[in-house]
Write a protein that holds these residues in place. Structure first.
Motif, PDB file in Angstrom:
ATOM      1  N   LEU A  64       0.839  -1.200   0.000  1.00  0.00           N
ATOM      2  CA  LEU A  64       0.000   0.000   0.000  1.00  0.00           C
ATOM      3  C   LEU A  64       0.877   1.255   0.000  1.00  0.00           C
ATOM      4  CD1 LEU A  64      -3.013   0.984   0.219  1.00  0.00           C
ATOM      5  CD2 LEU A  64      -2.490   1.427   2.606  1.00  0.00           C
ATOM      6  N   ALA A  65       2.048   1.167   0.632  1.00  0.00           N
ATOM      7  CA  ALA A  65       2.965   2.303   0.627  1.00  0.00           C
ATOM      8  C   ALA A  65       3.387   2.643  -0.804  1.00  0.00           C
ATOM      9  CB  ALA A  65       4.198   1.997   1.481  1.00  0.00           C
ATOM     10  N   ASP A  66       3.638   1.617  -1.613  1.00  0.00           N
ATOM     11  CA  ASP A  66       3.989   1.845  -3.017  1.00  0.00           C
ATOM     12  C   ASP A  66       2.846   2.559  -3.739  1.00  0.00           C
ATOM     13  OD1 ASP A  66       6.364   0.471  -2.601  1.00  0.00           O
ATOM     14  OD2 ASP A  66       5.518  -1.457  -3.212  1.00  0.00           O
ATOM     15  N   LEU A  67       1.617   2.105  -3.474  1.00  0.00           N
ATOM     16  CA  LEU A  67       0.449   2.689  -4.125  1.00  0.00           C
ATOM     17  C   LEU A  67       0.299   4.163  -3.747  1.00  0.00           C
ATOM     18  CD1 LEU A  67      -3.045   1.086  -4.511  1.00  0.00           C
ATOM     19  CD2 LEU A  67      -2.840   3.376  -3.592  1.00  0.00           C
ATOM     20  N   VAL A  68       0.398   4.453  -2.453  1.00  0.00           N
ATOM     21  CA  VAL A  68       0.230   5.829  -1.976  1.00  0.00           C
ATOM     22  C   VAL A  68       1.323   6.733  -2.538  1.00  0.00           C
ATOM     23  CG1 VAL A  68       0.330   7.317   0.069  1.00  0.00           C
ATOM     24  CG2 VAL A  68      -1.033   5.224   0.114  1.00  0.00           C
ATOM     25  N   ASP A  69       2.564   6.257  -2.513  1.00  0.00           N
ATOM     26  CA  ASP A  69       3.677   7.071  -3.004  1.00  0.00           C
ATOM     27  C   ASP A  69       3.512   7.397  -4.490  1.00  0.00           C
ATOM     28  OD1 ASP A  69       4.836   7.061  -0.523  1.00  0.00           O
ATOM     29  OD2 ASP A  69       6.248   5.432  -0.964  1.00  0.00           O
ATOM     30  N   ARG A  70       3.125   6.401  -5.285  1.00  0.00           N
ATOM     31  CA  ARG A  70       2.963   6.651  -6.715  1.00  0.00           C
ATOM     32  C   ARG A  70       1.778   7.584  -6.975  1.00  0.00           C
ATOM     33  NH1 ARG A  70       2.401   2.260 -11.749  1.00  0.00           N
ATOM     34  NH2 ARG A  70       2.096   3.880 -13.356  1.00  0.00           N
ATOM     35  N   TYR A  71       0.711   7.400  -6.225  1.00  0.00           N
ATOM     36  CA  TYR A  71      -0.471   8.251  -6.399  1.00  0.00           C
ATOM     37  C   TYR A  71      -0.130   9.702  -6.076  1.00  0.00           C
ATOM     38  CZ  TYR A  71      -5.349   9.792  -6.054  1.00  0.00           C
ATOM     39  OH  TYR A  71      -6.533  10.453  -6.231  1.00  0.00           O
ATOM     40  N   ILE A  72       0.575   9.919  -4.971  1.00  0.00           N
ATOM     41  CA  ILE A  72       0.955  11.284  -4.585  1.00  0.00           C
ATOM     42  C   ILE A  72       1.873  11.903  -5.635  1.00  0.00           C
ATOM     43  CG2 ILE A  72       2.288  12.625  -2.904  1.00  0.00           C
ATOM     44  CD1 ILE A  72       1.211  10.787  -0.717  1.00  0.00           C
ATOM     45  N   LYS A  73       2.757  11.100  -6.204  1.00  0.00           N
ATOM     46  CA  LYS A  73       3.722  11.599  -7.182  1.00  0.00           C
ATOM     47  C   LYS A  73       3.092  11.846  -8.555  1.00  0.00           C
ATOM     48  CE  LYS A  73       8.080  10.276  -9.433  1.00  0.00           C
ATOM     49  NZ  LYS A  73       7.567  10.065 -10.796  1.00  0.00           N
ATOM     50  N   ASP A  74       2.222  10.917  -9.000  1.00  0.00           N
ATOM     51  CA  ASP A  74       1.719  10.971 -10.376  1.00  0.00           C
ATOM     52  C   ASP A  74       0.329  11.572 -10.530  1.00  0.00           C
ATOM     53  OD1 ASP A  74       4.077   9.733 -10.980  1.00  0.00           O
ATOM     54  OD2 ASP A  74       3.217   7.742 -11.342  1.00  0.00           O
ATOM     55  N   VAL A  75      -0.516  11.421  -9.519  1.00  0.00           N
ATOM     56  CA  VAL A  75      -1.924  11.809  -9.663  1.00  0.00           C
ATOM     57  C   VAL A  75      -2.250  13.115  -8.940  1.00  0.00           C
ATOM     58  CG1 VAL A  75      -4.329  11.106  -9.323  1.00  0.00           C
ATOM     59  CG2 VAL A  75      -2.603   9.395  -9.936  1.00  0.00           C
ATOM     60  N   LEU A  76      -1.813  13.258  -7.698  1.00  0.00           N
ATOM     61  CA  LEU A  76      -2.187  14.431  -6.908  1.00  0.00           C
ATOM     62  C   LEU A  76      -1.748  15.773  -7.503  1.00  0.00           C
ATOM     63  CD1 LEU A  76      -2.002  13.723  -3.072  1.00  0.00           C
ATOM     64  CD2 LEU A  76      -3.976  14.065  -4.541  1.00  0.00           C
ATOM     65  N   PRO A  77      -0.608  15.847  -8.197  1.00  0.00           N
ATOM     66  CA  PRO A  77      -0.256  17.148  -8.796  1.00  0.00           C
ATOM     67  C   PRO A  77      -1.313  17.683  -9.751  1.00  0.00           C
ATOM     68  CG  PRO A  77       1.664  15.729  -8.753  1.00  0.00           C
ATOM     69  CD  PRO A  77       0.498  14.881  -8.337  1.00  0.00           C
ATOM     70  N   GLY A  78      -2.139  16.799 -10.301  1.00  0.00           N
ATOM     71  CA  GLY A  78      -3.230  17.232 -11.173  1.00  0.00           C
ATOM     72  C   GLY A  78      -4.453  17.689 -10.416  1.00  0.00           C
ATOM     73  N   LYS A  79      -4.381  17.656  -9.079  1.00  0.00           N
ATOM     74  CA  LYS A  79      -5.493  18.090  -8.233  1.00  0.00           C
ATOM     75  C   LYS A  79      -4.960  19.103  -7.219  1.00  0.00           C
ATOM     76  CE  LYS A  79      -7.941  14.491  -6.812  1.00  0.00           C
ATOM     77  NZ  LYS A  79      -8.202  13.185  -6.158  1.00  0.00           N
ATOM     78  N   PRO A  80      -4.501  20.266  -7.696  1.00  0.00           N
ATOM     79  CA  PRO A  80      -3.823  21.216  -6.810  1.00  0.00           C
ATOM     80  C   PRO A  80      -4.641  21.675  -5.601  1.00  0.00           C
ATOM     81  CG  PRO A  80      -4.435  22.250  -8.901  1.00  0.00           C
ATOM     82  CD  PRO A  80      -4.633  20.782  -9.068  1.00  0.00           C
ATOM     83  N   LYS A  81      -5.957  21.797  -5.774  1.00  0.00           N
ATOM     84  CA  LYS A  81      -6.791  22.276  -4.666  1.00  0.00           C
ATOM     85  C   LYS A  81      -6.913  21.238  -3.557  1.00  0.00           C
ATOM     86  CE  LYS A  81      -9.593  25.453  -7.397  1.00  0.00           C
ATOM     87  NZ  LYS A  81     -10.951  25.817  -7.835  1.00  0.00           N
TER      88      LYS A  81
END
Length: 354
Positions: A64-81
Motif C-alpha cells: 500500500l505504501a507503493d500505491l500511496v507514493d505513486r499516487y501522490i507523485k503521479d496523480v495528486l499534482p493534477g489536483k492542486p486544490k
C-alpha cells in the motif's frame, strides 16, 4: 464454483482447476496431484469471496505504501486544490497499512482502520466527524481505482465492499435579524476597514471565503453589476450578481484601489496574497456577543435568507455554485411557507375559493 478436470496424455496425469464466481473473472490453474488441486481450489475460492484474491501478480509485488507514493507523485499534482488535504489523508493510511501487500488488504482490514479513524481525535480532542472519515475513505478509494484501471496492479478494489459512515445533514447556522445587525455594526467599527465590505459581500453573494478574498479586478464588472469566479471548489466558472449595498461598497472601494496588485483585498505584508481577516472577524463576533459562528456560516446565511424569501432549491444551488441539490436540501425547511403558498395558489386556481 470450482471444477476439476483430469487430463492424461498417456504418460502423465494433470488436474486443471477452473473457478467461476459471478462478478469475478474466471481463475484457472493446473496441478500434478489431485490433492493440491483441491487445496488450491478451496483456498482461492475462499480468498475471492473474502476479497483477498487478485488475478494480477502485481498485487503481490506492491505494498500500500507503493500505491500511496505513486499516487501522490503521479496523480495528486493534477489536483492542486486537494493536494495538501489528500496527501495528509493518504499518509494516514500509509502509516497504518503501508507495510501490507495489496493482495493482503481485505475489506475487513480496511473496516478495522475505518473504525479506528472514526474513534480518533483531532484538534483539541475533538472526535473526527463521519464527514471527515468519508473524505479519508474517498481519497484511498480513488487511489485503489487508479491502481485497478490504469496501473493494473489490482483486479478489483477492496473498497467496493466497505460501507462509508452516514454523514450528518449538515450544519445550518444563520444570523437572525438582531444578530446580523449587531455583527454588521461591530464590523463597521472594526480597525480593519475592509472587514465590513467583505462581510456584506459574503452575505449578499454566498461566496466562499477563498473565492471572495481571491477576487481580482479584471473579473469584476461594476458597470453591469456582476463578477466572474474562475477558481471555484467544483472547478466551474460562476457568475455572481452584484446589487444593493454590496455593489455600492465595491464602487467606493474601486476609487481607492491599490494599483500595484490585481487583488481587490491584498494583504498588508504581501500585496499578491489576500488579506487575512480571521482575527478582525473573531474580534467583531466577540464584540457583537455572537457565539457558535464561523466565516463559512455567512454562506449559510445567504442560502437561508434566499430560502425564506421564496427562492427554490435549484435557485439556491445556482447562487452557491452547487452542481446538485443535495447540498442545499438542508435549507428546504426554511422555505416551507413559500411551498405552502404555492400549493394554496394552485388549489385556488384549480378548485376556486370556498
Amino acid at each position: 464454483m470450482a471444477s476439476i478436470e483430469k487430463r492424461t496424455d498417456g504418460t502423465e496425469t494433470a488436474y486443471r482447476v477452473k473457478i467461476r464466481l459471478k462478478g469475478y473473472p474466471t481463475q484457472t490453474a493446473t496441478f500434478a496431484r489431485l490433492t493440491d488441486a483441491r487445496k488450491w481450489a478451496q483456498h482461492t475460492e475462499t480468498a475471492i469471496r473474502e476479497g483477498r484474491h487478485f488475478k494480477t501478480a502485481e498485487a503481490k509485488k506492491h505494498t500500500l505504501a507503493d500505491l500511496v507514493d505513486r499516487y501522490i507523485k503521479d496523480v495528486l499534482p493534477g489536483k492542486p486544490k486537494q493536494y495538501i488535504k489528500q496527501k495528509q489523508q493518504l499518509t494516514w493510511w500509509k502509516e497504518k497499512l503501508g507495510y501490507c501487500l495489496l493482495a493482503d488488504i481485505t475489506p475487513a482490514l480496511i473496516v478495522k482502520f475505518r473504525d479506528e479513524l472514526a474513534s480518533g481525535e483531532t484538534y483539541r480532542g475533538t472526535p473526527r466527524t463521519p464527514a471527515t472519515v468519508v473524505r479519508y475513505m474517498a481519497a484511498l478509494s480513488h487511489a485503489f481505482t487508479i491502481a485497478v484501471n490504469e496501473w493494473q496492479w489490482l483486479e478489483d478494489s477492496p473498497m467496493r465492499k466497505v460501507k462509508k459512515p452516514t454523514e450528518s445533514r449538515g450544519r445550518v447556522r444563520f444570523l437572525d435579524d438582531d444578530e446580523r445587525e449587531r455583527l454588521l455594526q461591530a464590523c463597521k467599527a472594526s480597525s480593519n476597514t475592509w472587514l465590513y465590505p467583505c462581510v456584506i459581500l459574503a452575505l449578499s453573494s454566498g461566496m466562499r471565503q477563498a473565492e471572495l478574498l481571491g477576487l481580482k479586478w479584471q473579473n469584476v464588472n461594476l458597470k453591469d453589476g456582476y463578477l466572474i469566479l474562475h477558481e471555484t471548489k467544483n472547478g466551474e466558472r460562476r457568475r455572481v450578481p452584484l446589487s444593493g449595498l454590496a455593489l455600492e461598497l465595491l464602487l467606493q472601494h474601486a476609487k481607492i484601489r491599490r494599483l500595484d496588485t490585481d487583488l481587490l483585498w491584498p494583504g498588508t505584508i504581501h500585496k499578491d496574497k489576500p488579506i487575512d481577516l480571521r482575527k478582525p472577524f473573531e474580534t467583531a463576533l466577540k464584540t457583537a456577543g455572537i457565539t457558535d459562528f464561523h466565516w463559512h456560516d455567512l454562506r449559510h446565511c445567504t442560502a437561508s435568507y434566499l430560502a425564506m424569501n421564496g427562492a427554490s432549491l435549484a435557485e439556491i444551488a445556482e447562487v452557491l455554485g452547487h452542481k446538485t441539490l443535495a447540498m442545499v436540501k438542508r435549507y428546504a425547511h426554511l422555505s416551507d411557507g413559500h411551498v405552502s403558498n404555492v400549493v394554496a395558489s394552485m388549489n385556488l386556481k384549480i378548485f376556486g375559493g370556498g
